[in-house]
Scaffold this active site. Structure first.
Site, PDB file in Angstrom:
ATOM      1  N   CYS A   2       0.834  -1.193   0.000  1.00  0.00           N
ATOM      2  CA  CYS A   2       0.000   0.000   0.000  1.00  0.00           C
ATOM      3  C   CYS A   2       0.873   1.248   0.000  1.00  0.00           C
ATOM      4  O   CYS A   2       2.090   1.187  -0.058  1.00  0.00           O
ATOM      5  CB  CYS A   2      -0.887   0.039   1.245  1.00  0.00           C
ATOM      6  SG  CYS A   2      -1.820  -1.454   1.564  1.00  0.00           S
ATOM      7  N   ARG A  50      -4.557   0.724  -1.160  1.00  0.00           N
ATOM      8  CA  ARG A  50      -4.270  -0.698  -0.989  1.00  0.00           C
ATOM      9  C   ARG A  50      -4.095  -1.419  -2.318  1.00  0.00           C
ATOM     10  O   ARG A  50      -4.919  -1.269  -3.226  1.00  0.00           O
ATOM     11  CB  ARG A  50      -5.402  -1.377  -0.207  1.00  0.00           C
ATOM     12  CG  ARG A  50      -5.105  -2.850   0.108  1.00  0.00           C
ATOM     13  CD  ARG A  50      -6.275  -3.510   0.791  1.00  0.00           C
ATOM     14  NE  ARG A  50      -5.951  -4.905   1.147  1.00  0.00           N
ATOM     15  CZ  ARG A  50      -6.847  -5.871   1.273  1.00  0.00           C
ATOM     16  NH1 ARG A  50      -8.123  -5.610   1.098  1.00  0.00           N
ATOM     17  NH2 ARG A  50      -6.463  -7.100   1.580  1.00  0.00           N
ATOM     18  N   LEU A  51      -2.995  -2.160  -2.412  1.00  0.00           N
ATOM     19  CA  LEU A  51      -2.801  -3.162  -3.446  1.00  0.00           C
ATOM     20  C   LEU A  51      -3.044  -4.497  -2.760  1.00  0.00           C
ATOM     21  O   LEU A  51      -2.238  -4.949  -1.951  1.00  0.00           O
ATOM     22  CB  LEU A  51      -1.388  -3.096  -4.032  1.00  0.00           C
ATOM     23  CG  LEU A  51      -1.040  -4.104  -5.131  1.00  0.00           C
ATOM     24  CD1 LEU A  51      -1.886  -3.871  -6.369  1.00  0.00           C
ATOM     25  CD2 LEU A  51       0.444  -4.025  -5.485  1.00  0.00           C
ATOM     26  N   ILE A  53      -3.099  -8.060  -1.525  1.00  0.00           N
ATOM     27  CA  ILE A  53      -2.187  -9.198  -1.661  1.00  0.00           C
ATOM     28  C   ILE A  53      -2.626 -10.352  -0.765  1.00  0.00           C
ATOM     29  O   ILE A  53      -2.672 -11.505  -1.189  1.00  0.00           O
ATOM     30  CB  ILE A  53      -0.746  -8.779  -1.285  1.00  0.00           C
ATOM     31  CG1 ILE A  53      -0.279  -7.598  -2.154  1.00  0.00           C
ATOM     32  CG2 ILE A  53       0.200  -9.974  -1.412  1.00  0.00           C
ATOM     33  CD1 ILE A  53      -0.133  -7.919  -3.630  1.00  0.00           C
ATOM     34  N   ASN A  75       2.029  -0.149   5.122  1.00  0.00           N
ATOM     35  CA  ASN A  75       2.542  -0.380   3.772  1.00  0.00           C
ATOM     36  C   ASN A  75       3.597  -1.469   3.864  1.00  0.00           C
ATOM     37  O   ASN A  75       4.573  -1.320   4.594  1.00  0.00           O
ATOM     38  CB  ASN A  75       3.165   0.916   3.231  1.00  0.00           C
ATOM     39  CG  ASN A  75       3.985   0.694   1.970  1.00  0.00           C
ATOM     40  OD1 ASN A  75       3.705  -0.202   1.182  1.00  0.00           O
ATOM     41  ND2 ASN A  75       5.008   1.525   1.789  1.00  0.00           N
ATOM     42  N   GLU A  77       4.680  -5.889   3.893  1.00  0.00           N
ATOM     43  CA  GLU A  77       4.271  -7.260   4.208  1.00  0.00           C
ATOM     44  C   GLU A  77       4.993  -7.709   5.476  1.00  0.00           C
ATOM     45  O   GLU A  77       6.189  -7.452   5.635  1.00  0.00           O
ATOM     46  CB  GLU A  77       4.638  -8.227   3.070  1.00  0.00           C
ATOM     47  CG  GLU A  77       3.983  -7.921   1.735  1.00  0.00           C
ATOM     48  CD  GLU A  77       2.491  -8.194   1.707  1.00  0.00           C
ATOM     49  OE1 GLU A  77       1.976  -8.839   2.657  1.00  0.00           O
ATOM     50  OE2 GLU A  77       1.833  -7.754   0.740  1.00  0.00           O
ATOM     51  N   ASP A 100      -2.071  -9.518   7.583  1.00  0.00           N
ATOM     52  CA  ASP A 100      -0.872  -9.278   8.382  1.00  0.00           C
ATOM     53  C   ASP A 100      -0.947  -7.946   9.109  1.00  0.00           C
ATOM     54  O   ASP A 100      -0.336  -7.768  10.164  1.00  0.00           O
ATOM     55  CB  ASP A 100       0.391  -9.355   7.513  1.00  0.00           C
ATOM     56  CG  ASP A 100       0.363  -8.409   6.328  1.00  0.00           C
ATOM     57  OD1 ASP A 100      -0.723  -7.893   5.984  1.00  0.00           O
ATOM     58  OD2 ASP A 100       1.427  -8.198   5.719  1.00  0.00           O
TER      59      ASP A 100
END
Length: 630
Positions: A2, A50-51, A53, A75, A77, A100
């Site tokens: 993100c 947000r992307l 995943i 932002n 992982e 997460d």
């Protein structure tokens, strides 16, 4: 993956402007085209793009704890979140999602600011503690994800990218002359500086706490070569490297969207690909690009690795015209100028890869951690060179090198030889900077207008490297390790990872770097240098660890950078753009650079009497920077 934004008004009676927050968020739409979210509460605003995943349906942000007293935007992982989630559930926490992001707010409830010590991942996050009226922002250990901030008279403002920060009306736009001089030297702006006066980058492995109108910054992790060396046999080291790399890759294969590997054909990305084929459940997708310019093309090695490992390989060939067409796009990709021409192929391969997958693993960090750059070997050779009698160096070698014909090939012999001679006699830190960068102190005196040069002393420009100038490094460690630490601390995070983040995010592609797993990094820093730089062979232990998994031609091939034919372009297809950008009247109006000196650089390069590719490109990227004229 993100992008995040936010701000807190100093006057708690002054409500935030949703219009401003949304404008900040819109500026980073490319980082997260799938979704957006906001938290508005009086004088506080948090936002994110947000992307998607992980937990595609339930991972919307901002995310809060059970009583909504702690909120986070995130932002990156967190690769160990399944284990963290299970531990939190066992301690009685209630988690509503499978994402997460949610573990962060609950870790904060248990561990406070020390929550970062429990995270294995890449991240930039902002956490608002409503009860304590306290903001915590943090950046990952190696600097994979960015975070900018500033405190103005009206507000404390932060964002993943500078362009978002500048949407807040109170944020200044004045050029930072110290940052300009650092950029001219390093080809990037090292943290905590930015090109905007009064705006800062949070350095890697740092957290920042803002409360009661004040902020304080703390380092929570240190890249160190000062720890005791491992007493380990070469056979055990090989086994450990394979095991730890496989585990780092396995952790980064978790995603609820299509995933692949960026395969350049170099040893780093090839090693990641090999480990992915062992750890992945199905056939691994790999992606590479090819170029017409032979001295810059690595595609044959990528194909060789793909065939050897049996991956589902995708390749796209780009013409020189296609690459040149990207040059005018570069300014929109970047927050700040970057003198690294490999941004172009990085963006091209990211855009091509995004046509097929949403997440891609890469080999970033291998050169810095395994002693892969030719400069490390050059430091060793400089000792031998400086031991030669002066009449041999000054009377024979240096005149011969000066007479070498100029070539525009990638890492041509004349280019490397002349740079080696130029920096060989300097102390290690400055030598390294001269070899890797563009405008040293002498060149800056010629380039800059007197008032610009006088605005900051040379000592301030080079303060990042001055501590590395000792001929003999403390604690008995090799000075080459000091240069490896210098690169990992500054060049890797502020140039390489900056480039990869902006290029991939511009294509809405998430990239992951298994080699930068912090537990793997801590192991590598404790290995003896001889296992990394063995005589004249860099990355020795990695190559040996992969010898039975990769083709011999890949293991034994020489280092080849991900470069571009900049030297040829600036005297050919890009000449009109370069000449227009550096028009004397335009430079004089700007008031920063000596127009006559710049014209001399261009003339010498075009006539082929000197190779000024780095100097011209570094300057061009600054002059094309759109925020300069804003």
């Amino acid at each position: 993956m993100c992008g995040i934004i936010g701000y807190l008004n100093h006057d708690q009676q002054q409500p935030i402007s949703e219009t401003v927050a949304r404008a900040m968020n819109d500026a980073i739409l490319h980082r997260g085209p799938d979704d957006e979210g906001f938290y508005f509460n009086g004088h506080v605003a948090l936002g994110m793009r947000r992307l998607s995943i992980i937990d595609l349906a339930g991972g919307q942000q901002p995310i809060c704890n059970e009583d909504q007293s702690v909120w986070v935007v995130f932002n990156g992982e967190i690769y160990n979140f399944p284990e963290l989630r299970e531990q939190l559930l066992q301690r009685g926490h209630t988690l509503r999602t499978q994402s997460d992001t949610e573990v962060i707010v609950h870790l904060y409830e248990d561990f406070g600011d020390e929550l970062v010590q429990h995270l294995n991942g890449m991240f930039g996050f902002a956490l608002w503690d409503m009860r304590r009226q306290r903001l915590l922002i943090a950046r990952d250990r190696m600097g994979e994800k960015p975070l900018y901030f500033t405190q103005t008279n009206e507000a404390f403002v932060f964002a993943s990218e500078l362009k978002a920060l500048l949407q807040h009306p109170s944020v200044p736009r004045e050029l930072n002359l110290l940052a300009l001089r650092k950029y001219l030297q390093y080809e990037f702006v090292p943290s905590p500086h930015t090109m905007i006066e009064g705006v800062w980058k949070l350095p890697p492995a740092h957290r920042l706490i803002f409360e009661r109108g004040q902020w304080r910054q703390e380092r929570y992790w240190q890249l160190s070569y000062d720890t005791e060396r491992l007493r380990i046999s070469e056979a055990d080291a090989l086994s450990e490297v394979r095991h730890r790399l496989r585990e780092a890759v396995r952790m980064r294969l978790v995603a609820d969207v299509p995933l692949g590997v960026l395969l350049s054909g170099g040893i780093d990305s090839s090693a990641v690909t090999a480990m992915a084929t062992e750890a992945a459940a199905g056939r691994v997708k790999t992606f590479s690009i090819a170029f017409e310019e032979k001295s810059f093309d690595e595609s044959s090695y990528a194909r060789l690795v793909a065939e050897h490992l049996g991956t589902e390989h995708y390749e796209k060939r780009f013409t020189e015209r296609a690459m040149l067409d990207i040059v005018p796009e570069i300014p929109r990709l970047l927050d700040e100028p970057l003198g690294d021409g490999s941004l172009i192929p990085t963006f091209l391969v990211s855009r091509f890869t995004r046509e097929h997958v949403t997440v891609a693993l890469g080999g970033d960090g291998g050169d810095e951690l395994f002693a892969g750059y030719p400069t490390y070997l050059a430091h060793r050779m400089a000792g031998y060179y400086n031991a030669l009698p002066a009449f041999v160096r000054k009377g024979l070698i240096e005149p011969a090198v000066a007479r070498l014909p100029v070539s525009t090939d990638n890492l041509s012999f004349d280019f490397k030889a002349k740079r080696f001679i130029h920096g060989a006699a300097l102390p290690p830190g400055l030598r390294h900077t001269v070899w890797m960068g563009s405008y040293d102190a002498a060149l800056q005196r010629q380039l800059l207008q007197p008032d610009v040069h006088a605005a900051c002393p040379d000592e301030a420009v080079f303060d990042e490297v001055n501590v590395y100038n000792q001929t003999h490094w403390p604690n008995g460690h090799d000075a080459i390790e000091a240069m490896m630490k210098l690169d990992a601390t500054h060049y890797l995070s502020e140039c390489v990872l900056f480039k990869v983040d902006r290029a991939s995010m511009a294509a809405s592609l998430e990239t992951r770097a298994p080699l930068l797993d912090h537990t793997f990094v801590e192991f590598l820093t404790r290995l003896p240098l001889d296992l990394k730089l063995r005589r004249f062979t860099g990355k020795y232990i990695l190559k040996e660890a992969m010898r039975d998994r990769l083709p011999r031609a890949v293991i034994e091939r020489p280092k080849k950078g991900f470069g571009m034919p900049v030297a040829k372009w600036v005297k050919g297809e890009l000449r009109p753009l370069v000449r227009d950008t550096f028009a004397p009247e335009r430079l004089r109006k700007r008031g920063l650079f000596n127009a006559a000196f710049v014209q001399r650089l261009l003339d010498e390069h075009e006539r082929g009497v000197a190779d000024h590719r780095k100097l011209i490109w570094t300057l061009l990227m600054f002059e094309l920077w759109p925020l300069l004229a804003s």
